[in-house]
Scaffold this active site. Structure first.
Site, PDB file in Angstrom:
ATOM      1  N   ASP A 284     -30.440  22.609 -47.386  1.00 47.94           N
ATOM      2  CA  ASP A 284     -31.416  22.079 -46.424  1.00 47.94           C
ATOM      3  C   ASP A 284     -31.592  20.552 -46.446  1.00 47.94           C
ATOM      4  OD1 ASP A 284     -31.636  24.800 -46.171  1.00 47.94           O
ATOM      5  OD2 ASP A 284     -33.788  24.896 -46.459  1.00 47.94           O
TER       6      ASP A 284
ATOM      7  N   ASP B 280     -32.009  25.194 -42.593  1.00 48.86           N
ATOM      8  CA  ASP B 280     -33.210  25.911 -42.171  1.00 48.86           C
ATOM      9  C   ASP B 280     -33.259  25.760 -40.649  1.00 48.86           C
ATOM     10  OD1 ASP B 280     -35.399  27.350 -43.357  1.00 48.86           O
ATOM     11  OD2 ASP B 280     -36.749  25.688 -42.904  1.00 48.86           O
TER      12      ASP B 280
ATOM     13  N   HIS C 283     -35.175  27.342 -37.328  1.00 49.00           N
ATOM     14  CA  HIS C 283     -36.195  28.252 -36.810  1.00 49.00           C
ATOM     15  C   HIS C 283     -36.351  28.168 -35.288  1.00 49.00           C
ATOM     16  CE1 HIS C 283     -37.526  28.884 -40.885  1.00 49.00           C
ATOM     17  NE2 HIS C 283     -37.965  27.654 -41.071  1.00 49.00           N
TER      18      HIS C 283
ATOM     19  N   HIS D 202     -41.352  23.041 -38.291  1.00 50.28           N
ATOM     20  CA  HIS D 202     -40.258  22.253 -38.871  1.00 50.28           C
ATOM     21  C   HIS D 202     -38.922  22.908 -38.568  1.00 50.28           C
ATOM     22  CE1 HIS D 202     -40.921  25.405 -41.861  1.00 50.28           C
ATOM     23  NE2 HIS D 202     -39.646  25.254 -42.183  1.00 50.28           N
TER      24      HIS D 202
ATOM     25  N   LYS E  49     -30.326  29.791 -41.652  1.00 44.12           N
ATOM     26  CA  LYS E  49     -31.291  30.810 -42.093  1.00 44.12           C
ATOM     27  C   LYS E  49     -32.628  30.577 -41.420  1.00 44.12           C
ATOM     28  CE  LYS E  49     -32.385  27.967 -46.116  1.00 44.12           C
ATOM     29  NZ  LYS E  49     -33.787  27.674 -45.820  1.00 44.12           N
TER      30      LYS E  49
ATOM     31  N   CYS F 165     -36.576  26.289 -51.404  1.00 41.50           N
ATOM     32  CA  CYS F 165     -35.237  26.765 -51.046  1.00 41.50           C
ATOM     33  C   CYS F 165     -34.194  26.577 -52.135  1.00 41.50           C
ATOM     34  CB  CYS F 165     -34.820  26.167 -49.710  1.00 41.50           C
ATOM     35  SG  CYS F 165     -35.872  26.796 -48.374  1.00 41.50           S
TER      36      CYS F 165
END
Ligand code: VGL
Ligand code: ZN
Length: 205
Positions: free
Chosen positions: A10, A48, A50, A83, A108, A153
Site C-alpha cells: 500500500d 488498497d 475501494h 481513502h 484489495k 496492512c
C-alpha cells in the site's frame, strides 16, 4: 539459493503526508523500496482499492465518526476517512516509486461490504487476492514485507504470509505506522515477532 519475494504494501498517495489517511513519514518508505527491489526474484505490490461508498468509511454510517469501531457483517471494523478510492489520485502509487520493477499488483478492498488489510485475503478470509497462488507458482521460499501501515496492512500481510507457510521477514526501515494510539507501532511489531516473523534491516539483505 533461496527464492525471495518482496511485498510492497500500500505505498499509495492517501497513506503519505497530504493524503486522506496520512501516515507520518510514510513517504520515506519509497526510497527504501527503490533501493532494495533489485535484490529480489519477484517484487509484488498491494494496492488498497475501494469503491467510493466502501463500508470502512465513517462517511457511510450516519452518526459515526472516524476512529469508531462498528460491527460489519460480524467483524469489528475500524472506521476510516474516505481513502484509496478507485480511479483517484489517492489510490495511485506514490510518485517516485519505481513501478517498473514491480512484477504484479494485487488490489484489495474492492468489495463494499468487507475490508481487507492483508494483501493475501479479505478480513473474513473468505476471498483470496491470488497472491498466495502467485508466490507458490514461482517457488518462493522467503517473503519480505515492507510498506504502509505497520499496524494494519503490513502486520496482517506478514501474519498471513507466515500462516501460509512462507518464511516471513519484515524490513524495519521500510515501515511506518498509523498509530491511532501511541504504542500501536511497537505492539504491531511484537504481534509479528511473537509467532515467528523476523525483523530485518536493509543491511542484512
Ligand atoms: C490501511 C487502514 C485502512 C493500510 C488500509 O494500508 O494499512 N489502513 N485501509
Ligand atoms: Zn482501506
Amino acid at each position: 539459493m533461496k527464492r525471495k519475494a518482496l511485498i510492497l504494501v500500500d505505498i499509495q498517495n492517501d497513506f503519505i503526508p497530504g493524503g486522506a489517511l496520512a501516515v507520518e513519514k510514510g513517504d520515506e518508505v519509497v526510497a527504501v523500496a527503490n533501493s532494495i527491489m533489485e535484490k529480489f526474484d519477484i517484487v509484488v505490490a498491494s494496492q488498497d482499492y475501494h469503491p467510493k461508498n466502501h463500508l470502512s468509511f465513517a462517511s457511510q454510517h450516519e452518526g459515526k465518526n472516524i476512529g469508531d469501531v462498528i460491527d460489519l457483517k460480524g467483524l469489528p471494523q475500524n472506521l476510516w476517512p474516505d481513502h484509496c478510492i478507485e480511479n483517484t489520485k489517492g489510490s495511485e502509487f506514490v510518485k517516485g516509486l519505481d513501478v517498473s520493477k514491480i512484477n504484479e499488483v494485487f488490489q484489495k478492498g474492492m468489495d463494499r461490504e468487507i475490508d481487507s488489510y492483508s494483501a493475501f485475503f479479505d478480513n473474513g478470509r473468505k476471498k483470496a487476492t491470488g497472491l498466495s497462488t502467485y508466490l507458490g507458482k514461482r517457488m518462493i521460499d522467503e517473503v519480505y514485507v515492507m510498506g504502509l501501515a505497520t499496524d494494519y496492512c503490513v502486520k496482517f500481510t506478514a501474519l498471513d504470509s507466515l500462516h501460509l507457510g512462507f518464511n516471513t521477514k519484515v524490513i524495519k526501515e521500510g515501515i511506518r505506522a498509523v498509530e491511532l494510539e501511541a504504542g500501536d507501532s511497537e505492539k504491531a511489531i511484537k504481534d509479528m515477532e511473537n509467532p515467528g516473523i523476523e525483523m530485518v534491516s536493509i543491511d542484512d539483505l
